[in-house]
Design an enzyme around this catalytic site. Structure first.
Site, PDB file in Angstrom:
ATOM      1  N   GLN A  51       3.541  -1.966   0.311  1.00  0.00           N
ATOM      2  CA  GLN A  51       2.620  -2.731   1.166  1.00  0.00           C
ATOM      3  C   GLN A  51       1.151  -2.432   0.878  1.00  0.00           C
ATOM      4  O   GLN A  51       0.276  -3.194   1.264  1.00  0.00           O
ATOM      5  CB  GLN A  51       2.900  -2.433   2.641  1.00  0.00           C
ATOM      6  CG  GLN A  51       4.223  -2.975   3.124  1.00  0.00           C
ATOM      7  CD  GLN A  51       4.458  -2.583   4.572  1.00  0.00           C
ATOM      8  OE1 GLN A  51       4.967  -1.504   4.841  1.00  0.00           O
ATOM      9  NE2 GLN A  51       4.073  -3.434   5.494  1.00  0.00           N
ATOM     10  N   HIS A 138      11.223  -2.958   1.754  1.00  0.00           N
ATOM     11  CA  HIS A 138       9.918  -3.184   1.108  1.00  0.00           C
ATOM     12  C   HIS A 138       9.913  -2.619  -0.315  1.00  0.00           C
ATOM     13  O   HIS A 138       9.370  -3.229  -1.232  1.00  0.00           O
ATOM     14  CB  HIS A 138       8.794  -2.494   1.894  1.00  0.00           C
ATOM     15  CG  HIS A 138       8.254  -3.294   3.026  1.00  0.00           C
ATOM     16  ND1 HIS A 138       7.701  -4.542   2.867  1.00  0.00           N
ATOM     17  CD2 HIS A 138       8.147  -3.008   4.354  1.00  0.00           C
ATOM     18  CE1 HIS A 138       7.284  -4.995   4.043  1.00  0.00           C
ATOM     19  NE2 HIS A 138       7.552  -4.089   4.967  1.00  0.00           N
TER      20      HIS A 138
HETATM   21 NI    NI Z   1       7.115  -4.079   7.030  1.00  0.00          NI
END
Ligand code: NI
Length: 171
Positions: A51, A138
């Site tokens: 991220q 992720h």
């Molecule tokens: Ni997330």
């Protein structure tokens, strides 16, 4: 500690698959510290390196009420998932202001390395289980909205693109 920029869905960099960390050295410790700082600042309960555009298998999680119990998972791996499933309303720092229900295994067992490079294994249920599965996704290049219908996903994509445009317009 530096505040890192969190990528916003549907940024294509969120689809990259993270590589395992070879050695937990000063560079990795710096990344962990910056990620924790970024997570607390947001505030959020979990953040995956993907991220913040770092494609290595690193997660930080803190589900404590006072946000003072940091958990670090380096090279996390699922070793077991329960057959029982449960739906939780999930959110994500990469998908601001959007929450939706996702069904996942209720309990998981995860092995990983800690901040000192030591192996550990934990069994998690409830919010920690959800968080671990969400963050590990992720690292595989998967955002939780991928579990939703195409219609919903397209709607979220449009909403996020509009939001990014507005943010850029403000500058
Ligand atoms: Ni997330």
């Amino acid at each position: 500690m530096a505040l890192l920029t969190v990528l916003c869905y549907p940024d294509p960099r969120l689809y990259k698959v993270a590589k395992p960390v070879a050695v937990v050295d000063a560079r990795i410790k710096k990344i962990v510290a910056d990620m924790a700082h970024t997570m607390y600042d947001a505030p959020g309960v979990g953040l995956a390196a993907t991220q913040v555009d770092i494609h290595e298998r690193i997660l930080v999680i803190d589900i404590s009420e006072n946000q003072d119990e940091l958990m670090v998972f380096i090279n996390p791996e699922l070793v077991w998932v329960s057959p029982e499933k449960k739906a939780w309303r999930e959110g994500c720092l990469s998908v601001p202001d959007h929450y939706d229900e996702v069904e996942r295994p209720d309990t998981v067992r995860v092995k990983a390395l800690d901040i000192n490079g030591e192996k550990f294994e934990i069994e998690a249920d409830g919010l920690l289980s959800v968080c671990l599965q969400h963050e590990m996704d992720h690292l595989q290049g998967k955002v939780f909205v991928e579990y939703l219908s195409l219609l919903k996903r397209n709607r979220i994509s449009l909403k996020m693109k509009k939001r990014i445009k507005e943010l850029v317009g403000q500058r």
